[in-house]
Structures are given as C-alpha cells and as structure tokens.
Design a protein around this motif. Structure first.
Motif, PDB file in Angstrom:
ATOM      1  N   LEU A   1      38.734  43.269  38.701  1.00 19.04           N
ATOM      2  CA  LEU A   1      39.562  42.304  37.974  1.00 19.04           C
ATOM      3  C   LEU A   1      38.775  41.701  36.813  1.00 19.04           C
ATOM      4  CD1 LEU A   1      42.072  40.479  37.619  1.00 19.04           C
ATOM      5  CD2 LEU A   1      41.064  38.962  39.336  1.00 19.04           C
ATOM      6  N   TRP A   2      37.534  41.289  37.065  1.00 19.86           N
ATOM      7  CA  TRP A   2      36.707  40.699  36.009  1.00 19.86           C
ATOM      8  C   TRP A   2      36.429  41.698  34.890  1.00 19.86           C
ATOM      9  CZ3 TRP A   2      35.907  35.926  34.686  1.00 19.86           C
ATOM     10  CH2 TRP A   2      36.047  34.927  35.632  1.00 19.86           C
ATOM     11  N   ILE A   3      36.155  42.933  35.277  1.00 24.04           N
ATOM     12  CA  ILE A   3      35.898  43.964  34.261  1.00 24.04           C
ATOM     13  C   ILE A   3      37.156  44.212  33.438  1.00 24.04           C
ATOM     14  CG2 ILE A   3      35.421  46.431  33.945  1.00 24.04           C
ATOM     15  CD1 ILE A   3      33.506  46.152  36.395  1.00 24.04           C
ATOM     16  N   ARG A   4      38.272  44.362  34.111  1.00 21.87           N
ATOM     17  CA  ARG A   4      39.555  44.595  33.437  1.00 21.87           C
ATOM     18  C   ARG A   4      39.899  43.439  32.498  1.00 21.87           C
ATOM     19  NH1 ARG A   4      42.224  45.329  37.942  1.00 21.87           N
ATOM     20  NH2 ARG A   4      43.278  43.332  37.997  1.00 21.87           N
ATOM     21  N   ALA A   5      39.554  42.220  32.911  1.00 27.03           N
ATOM     22  CA  ALA A   5      39.887  41.030  32.128  1.00 27.03           C
ATOM     23  C   ALA A   5      38.881  40.793  30.998  1.00 27.03           C
ATOM     24  CB  ALA A   5      39.935  39.804  33.037  1.00 27.03           C
ATOM     25  N   GLY A   6      37.807  41.548  30.973  1.00 29.76           N
ATOM     26  CA  GLY A   6      36.805  41.376  29.932  1.00 29.76           C
ATOM     27  C   GLY A   6      36.053  40.064  30.030  1.00 29.76           C
ATOM     28  N   GLY A   7      35.954  39.519  31.240  1.00 31.19           N
ATOM     29  CA  GLY A   7      35.186  38.293  31.442  1.00 31.19           C
ATOM     30  C   GLY A   7      35.973  37.014  31.220  1.00 31.19           C
ATOM     31  N   TYR A   8      37.234  37.124  30.831  1.00 34.80           N
ATOM     32  CA  TYR A   8      38.081  35.938  30.630  1.00 34.80           C
ATOM     33  C   TYR A   8      39.391  36.163  31.365  1.00 34.80           C
ATOM     34  CZ  TYR A   8      41.120  32.498  28.513  1.00 34.80           C
ATOM     35  OH  TYR A   8      42.002  31.477  28.331  1.00 34.80           O
ATOM     36  N   LEU A   9      39.694  35.291  32.326  1.00 36.26           N
ATOM     37  CA  LEU A   9      40.901  35.443  33.126  1.00 36.26           C
ATOM     38  C   LEU A   9      42.066  34.675  32.514  1.00 36.26           C
ATOM     39  CD1 LEU A   9      39.438  35.007  36.724  1.00 36.26           C
ATOM     40  CD2 LEU A   9      39.941  37.139  35.520  1.00 36.26           C
TER      41      LEU A   9
ATOM     42  N   GLN B   1      47.539  34.147  34.948  1.00 35.79           N
ATOM     43  CA  GLN B   1      48.000  35.043  36.020  1.00 35.79           C
ATOM     44  C   GLN B   1      46.824  35.709  36.724  1.00 35.79           C
ATOM     45  OE1 GLN B   1      50.740  37.651  33.993  1.00 35.79           O
ATOM     46  NE2 GLN B   1      52.487  36.573  34.893  1.00 35.79           N
ATOM     47  N   GLU B   2      45.829  36.119  35.959  1.00 38.69           N
ATOM     48  CA  GLU B   2      44.641  36.725  36.550  1.00 38.69           C
ATOM     49  C   GLU B   2      43.872  35.707  37.377  1.00 38.69           C
ATOM     50  OE1 GLU B   2      43.649  40.169  33.256  1.00 38.69           O
ATOM     51  OE2 GLU B   2      43.125  38.075  32.836  1.00 38.69           O
ATOM     52  N   ARG B   3      43.868  34.457  36.956  1.00 39.61           N
ATOM     53  CA  ARG B   3      43.188  33.393  37.706  1.00 39.61           C
ATOM     54  C   ARG B   3      43.841  33.228  39.080  1.00 39.61           C
ATOM     55  NH1 ARG B   3      38.544  30.913  38.073  1.00 39.61           N
ATOM     56  NH2 ARG B   3      38.440  31.044  35.830  1.00 39.61           N
ATOM     57  N   VAL B   4      45.169  33.289  39.123  1.00 40.02           N
ATOM     58  CA  VAL B   4      45.885  33.194  40.400  1.00 40.02           C
ATOM     59  C   VAL B   4      45.495  34.373  41.298  1.00 40.02           C
ATOM     60  CG1 VAL B   4      48.172  33.300  41.483  1.00 40.02           C
ATOM     61  CG2 VAL B   4      47.806  31.855  39.480  1.00 40.02           C
ATOM     62  N   GLU B   5      45.470  35.573  40.724  1.00 41.15           N
ATOM     63  CA  GLU B   5      45.083  36.760  41.485  1.00 41.15           C
ATOM     64  C   GLU B   5      43.644  36.629  41.994  1.00 41.15           C
ATOM     65  OE1 GLU B   5      44.758  41.617  41.058  1.00 41.15           O
ATOM     66  OE2 GLU B   5      45.382  40.439  39.324  1.00 41.15           O
ATOM     67  N   TYR B   6      42.754  36.164  41.124  1.00 42.06           N
ATOM     68  CA  TYR B   6      41.354  35.979  41.492  1.00 42.06           C
ATOM     69  C   TYR B   6      41.216  34.997  42.656  1.00 42.06           C
ATOM     70  CZ  TYR B   6      36.592  34.184  41.178  1.00 42.06           C
ATOM     71  OH  TYR B   6      35.318  33.768  41.483  1.00 42.06           O
TER      72      TYR B   6
END
Length: 59
Positions: free
Chosen positions: A24-32, A35-40
């Motif tokens: 997830l972090w790699i896919r997000a490029g280091g910035y969530l 929506q990605e924060r919720v998944e994280y």
C-alpha cells in the motif's frame, strides 16, 4: 479502498498483512490519500490482532 479486502472472520498471517501494508505504501508513493489512510488503519488493526494470535498460539 482495496478490492481484495478480507471477508469478515477470515484470518491472514501477520506476515501477509505486513506485506499488504508495505505494498500500500509503495503504491501510494509514500503519501496516503484519505481512502488509503482508512485502508492502512484497517490493515494495521488486523496486523496487530494477527500478531497477538500468533503469540498466543506459540505459547
């Protein structure tokens, strides 16, 4: 959120969850995104539960 979310009650290993968190972090490029924060956050809670379960099983 990711479409490969587990079904309720499914069990994944801490290692598998850790790999998903890293991806997830790699896919997000280091910035969530929000929506990605919720998944994280969901993944971290699941990871912590898996770690506890693995400790209990080892004891």
């Amino acid at each position: 959120m990711s479409t490969n979310s587990p079904t309720p009650g499914s069990v994944r290993s801490a290692a598998a969850l850790n790999e998903q968190i890293r991806a997830l972090w790699i896919r997000a490029g280091g910035y969530l995104s929000p929506q990605e924060r919720v998944e994280y956050e969901l993944l971290v809670v699941q990871w912590a539960a898996a770690v506890r379960e693995e400790i209990v099983e080892a004891a």
